[in-house]
Design an enzyme around this catalytic site. Structure first.
Site, PDB file in Angstrom:
ATOM      1  N   CYS A   1       0.815  -1.224   0.000  1.00  0.00           N
ATOM      2  CA  CYS A   1       0.000   0.000   0.000  1.00  0.00           C
ATOM      3  C   CYS A   1       0.847   1.272   0.000  1.00  0.00           C
ATOM      4  O   CYS A   1       0.327   2.354  -0.271  1.00  0.00           O
ATOM      5  CB  CYS A   1      -0.954   0.008   1.188  1.00  0.00           C
ATOM      6  SG  CYS A   1      -2.120  -1.358   1.165  1.00  0.00           S
TER       7      CYS A   1
ATOM      8  N   ASN B   1     -10.096   0.013   0.251  1.00  0.00           N
ATOM      9  CA  ASN B   1      -8.639   0.146   0.194  1.00  0.00           C
ATOM     10  C   ASN B   1      -8.143  -0.385  -1.152  1.00  0.00           C
ATOM     11  O   ASN B   1      -8.184  -1.590  -1.402  1.00  0.00           O
ATOM     12  CB  ASN B   1      -8.030  -0.648   1.359  1.00  0.00           C
ATOM     13  CG  ASN B   1      -6.511  -0.556   1.397  1.00  0.00           C
ATOM     14  OD1 ASN B   1      -5.879  -0.057   0.471  1.00  0.00           O
ATOM     15  ND2 ASN B   1      -5.927  -1.049   2.482  1.00  0.00           N
TER      16      ASN B   1
ATOM     17  N   HIS C   1      -3.412   7.510   2.694  1.00  0.00           N
ATOM     18  CA  HIS C   1      -3.778   6.175   2.218  1.00  0.00           C
ATOM     19  C   HIS C   1      -5.170   5.848   2.751  1.00  0.00           C
ATOM     20  O   HIS C   1      -5.490   6.151   3.902  1.00  0.00           O
ATOM     21  CB  HIS C   1      -2.754   5.153   2.718  1.00  0.00           C
ATOM     22  CG  HIS C   1      -3.131   3.746   2.392  1.00  0.00           C
ATOM     23  ND1 HIS C   1      -3.581   3.374   1.145  1.00  0.00           N
ATOM     24  CD2 HIS C   1      -3.155   2.623   3.150  1.00  0.00           C
ATOM     25  CE1 HIS C   1      -3.860   2.088   1.152  1.00  0.00           C
ATOM     26  NE2 HIS C   1      -3.613   1.604   2.357  1.00  0.00           N
TER      27      HIS C   1
HETATM   28  N1  COA Z   1     -17.932  -8.601   9.976  1.00  0.00           N
HETATM   29  C1  COA Z   1     -18.268  -8.875  11.235  1.00  0.00           C
HETATM   30  N2  COA Z   1     -17.369  -9.176  12.173  1.00  0.00           N
HETATM   31  C2  COA Z   1     -16.078  -9.168  11.805  1.00  0.00           C
HETATM   32  C3  COA Z   1     -15.664  -8.885  10.503  1.00  0.00           C
HETATM   33  C4  COA Z   1     -16.647  -8.589   9.557  1.00  0.00           C
HETATM   34  N3  COA Z   1     -16.369  -8.288   8.278  1.00  0.00           N
HETATM   35  N4  COA Z   1     -14.324  -8.972  10.450  1.00  0.00           N
HETATM   36  C5  COA Z   1     -13.897  -9.260  11.669  1.00  0.00           C
HETATM   37  N5  COA Z   1     -14.957  -9.414  12.496  1.00  0.00           N
HETATM   38  C6  COA Z   1     -14.969  -9.738  13.923  1.00  0.00           C
HETATM   39  C7  COA Z   1     -13.679 -10.346  14.371  1.00  0.00           C
HETATM   40  O1  COA Z   1     -13.707 -11.738  14.152  1.00  0.00           O
HETATM   41  C8  COA Z   1     -13.667 -10.002  15.848  1.00  0.00           C
HETATM   42  O2  COA Z   1     -14.427 -10.952  16.530  1.00  0.00           O
HETATM   43  P1  COA Z   1     -13.879 -11.570  17.911  1.00  0.00           P
HETATM   44  O3  COA Z   1     -13.713 -10.382  18.818  1.00  0.00           O
HETATM   45  O4  COA Z   1     -14.982 -12.504  18.290  1.00  0.00           O
HETATM   46  O5  COA Z   1     -12.586 -12.226  17.560  1.00  0.00           O
HETATM   47  C9  COA Z   1     -14.429  -8.682  15.930  1.00  0.00           C
HETATM   48  O6  COA Z   1     -15.077  -8.538  14.666  1.00  0.00           O
HETATM   49  C10 COA Z   1     -13.569  -7.476  16.198  1.00  0.00           C
HETATM   50  O7  COA Z   1     -12.424  -7.568  15.394  1.00  0.00           O
HETATM   51  P2  COA Z   1     -11.266  -6.501  15.503  1.00  0.00           P
HETATM   52  O8  COA Z   1     -10.152  -6.981  14.646  1.00  0.00           O
HETATM   53  O9  COA Z   1     -10.983  -6.168  16.927  1.00  0.00           O
HETATM   54  O10 COA Z   1     -11.978  -5.244  14.882  1.00  0.00           O
HETATM   55  P3  COA Z   1     -11.349  -3.855  14.628  1.00  0.00           P
HETATM   56  O11 COA Z   1     -12.140  -2.833  15.327  1.00  0.00           O
HETATM   57  O12 COA Z   1      -9.861  -3.836  14.837  1.00  0.00           O
HETATM   58  O13 COA Z   1     -11.602  -3.662  13.072  1.00  0.00           O
HETATM   59  C11 COA Z   1     -10.331  -3.849  11.051  1.00  0.00           C
HETATM   60  C12 COA Z   1     -11.054  -4.586  12.180  1.00  0.00           C
HETATM   61  C13 COA Z   1      -9.679  -4.869  10.145  1.00  0.00           C
HETATM   62  C14 COA Z   1     -11.374  -3.034  10.281  1.00  0.00           C
HETATM   63  C15 COA Z   1      -9.282  -2.898  11.655  1.00  0.00           C
HETATM   64  O14 COA Z   1      -8.479  -3.614  12.560  1.00  0.00           O
HETATM   65  C16 COA Z   1      -8.400  -2.273  10.632  1.00  0.00           C
HETATM   66  O15 COA Z   1      -8.837  -1.488   9.818  1.00  0.00           O
HETATM   67  N6  COA Z   1      -7.093  -2.554  10.692  1.00  0.00           N
HETATM   68  C17 COA Z   1      -6.129  -1.953   9.849  1.00  0.00           C
HETATM   69  C18 COA Z   1      -6.332  -2.456   8.471  1.00  0.00           C
HETATM   70  C19 COA Z   1      -5.452  -1.744   7.544  1.00  0.00           C
HETATM   71  O16 COA Z   1      -5.246  -0.569   7.640  1.00  0.00           O
HETATM   72  N7  COA Z   1      -4.989  -2.526   6.590  1.00  0.00           N
HETATM   73  C20 COA Z   1      -4.312  -2.092   5.469  1.00  0.00           C
HETATM   74  C21 COA Z   1      -3.070  -1.381   5.764  1.00  0.00           C
HETATM   75  S1  COA Z   1      -2.447  -1.078   4.237  1.00  0.00           S
END
Ligand code: COA
Length: 317
Positions: free
Chosen positions: A116, A274, A244
């Protein structure tokens, strides 16, 4: 007078197919909801490539639009530098396919792999080459087809990405008005390779979202400060943040850090999701096209991605 790399034109290209959160969930039988995806990421929909849409075809279309806006003919281009993690083939490079599609026959072309952060890396390389006289006019392109490397059963990743391409035309110019790229700042730390990576060469993509999120907020805040300090500029000098587009919460945190009102932060993640290396040039092209970013504005670009890699670029548009 020193040579500066000036952005002469920007362009973007998105696949025709638009898929909402509900449609995506239904299509792949995902245990998710529109509300969850919106709340956690800010994403409402994404564009996904159809059969005829490739990294090269979208990159070439974005480049065509950037050249048209710059009023520059393909014959003037002597460097094509493409950031992509999803090339159509191992070789020739996507840059070479795009050269052919545009009718560019001079100079050189190659791909850059920095996930990215790829567009910031490509921009830094192009800037260095233009300022040292190795090229006069460069196309810098980010183009991605992440839909081909996602695990459509993994709700934690597949809802977050989209396809698309963005491009800028950079021209080496002797300028007195301060326009051009002021500085670029690149970083990588391979110790964190596992938290965001693609298995093998064809995927799927794997991500530890929470871990990536923590690194993103810290590392982007640091690299933004680094860019401002290198130019002796205070945060309030920035007119536009073009970040980004991975997650609205990360974007808003960066805006707050810079003390920028939300309307000075360019956001496309809600509609594009993204698009990895394409996200920054797509957002830049949109804000230039609709008249928000104007000549003379101070623009800060930043990105983080797999590697981990991260970086920033500060430019006077
Ligand atoms: N729908 C519903 N539930 C989901 C889900 C979805 N699409 N994806 C994950 N979950 C669940 C998980 O399994 C987790 O359940 P658990 O607590 O029972 O294990 C729960 O939701 C919370 O997950 P968590 O990872 O704590 O959520 P979050 O608030 O961190 O949000 C992201 C998840 C991925 C959106 C976030 O972490 C994020 O944006 N991270 C950075 C990603 C990024 O920038 N990537 C690219 C960089 S280039």
């Amino acid at each position: 007078m020193p040579l500066r790399s000036v952005i002469a034109g920007c362009g973007g290209c998105l696949p025709a197919q638009v898929v909402t959160n509900e449609e995506l969930a239904a299509r792949h039988g995902l245990d998710t909801s529109d509300a969850w995806i919106r709340e956690r990421s800010g994403i409402t929909r994404r564009h996904l490539a159809g059969p005829g849409e490739t990294a090269a075809s979208m990159g070439a279309e974005a480049a065509r639009r950037a050249l048209a806006r710059a009023g520059i003919a393909p014959e003037e281009v002597d460097a094509v530098i493409v950031a992509t993690a999803t090339p159509d083939s191992a070789f020739p490079a996507t840059a070479v396919h795009i050269q052919r599609l545009l009718g560019v026959t001079r100079g050189f072309g190659f791909d850059v792999s920095a996930a990215c952060t790829g567009f910031i890396y490509a921009l830094a390389i192009a800037d260095a080459m233009l300022r040292t006289g190795q090229a006069r006019c460069a196309l810098v392109i980010g183009t991605e087809v992440y839909s081909r490397i996602l695990d459509w059963k993994d709700r934690g990743t597949c809802v977050l990405f989209g396809d698309g391409a963005g491009a800028v035309v950079l021209r080496a110019e002797e300028r007195e008005d301060g326009r051009g790229i002021l500085s670029t700042h690149l970083h990588a730390d391979g110790r964190h390779a596992d938290i965001l990576h693609v298995e093998g060469t064809t995927g799927p993509l794997r991500m530890a979202g929470r871990e990536v999120f923590k690194h993103a907020v810290m590392k982007l805040a640091a690299v933004v400060d680094e860019a401002l300090a290198a130019n002796g500029l205070a945060r309030d000098a920035v007119d536009w943040l073009v970040p980004h587009q991975a997650n609205i919460r990360i974007i808003e945190a960066m805006g707050r850090k810079l003390g920028l009102p939300p309307e000075r932060v360019v956001v496309t993640v809600d509609r594009h999701a993204n698009t990895s290396a394409a996200s920054v040039p797509l957002a830049l092209a949109e804000a230039v096209e609709d008249g928000r970013i104007r000549q003379g504005d101070l623009v800060l670009l930043e990105a983080i991605g797999g590697g981990l890699t991260w970086g920033a670029a500060l430019l006077r548009f």
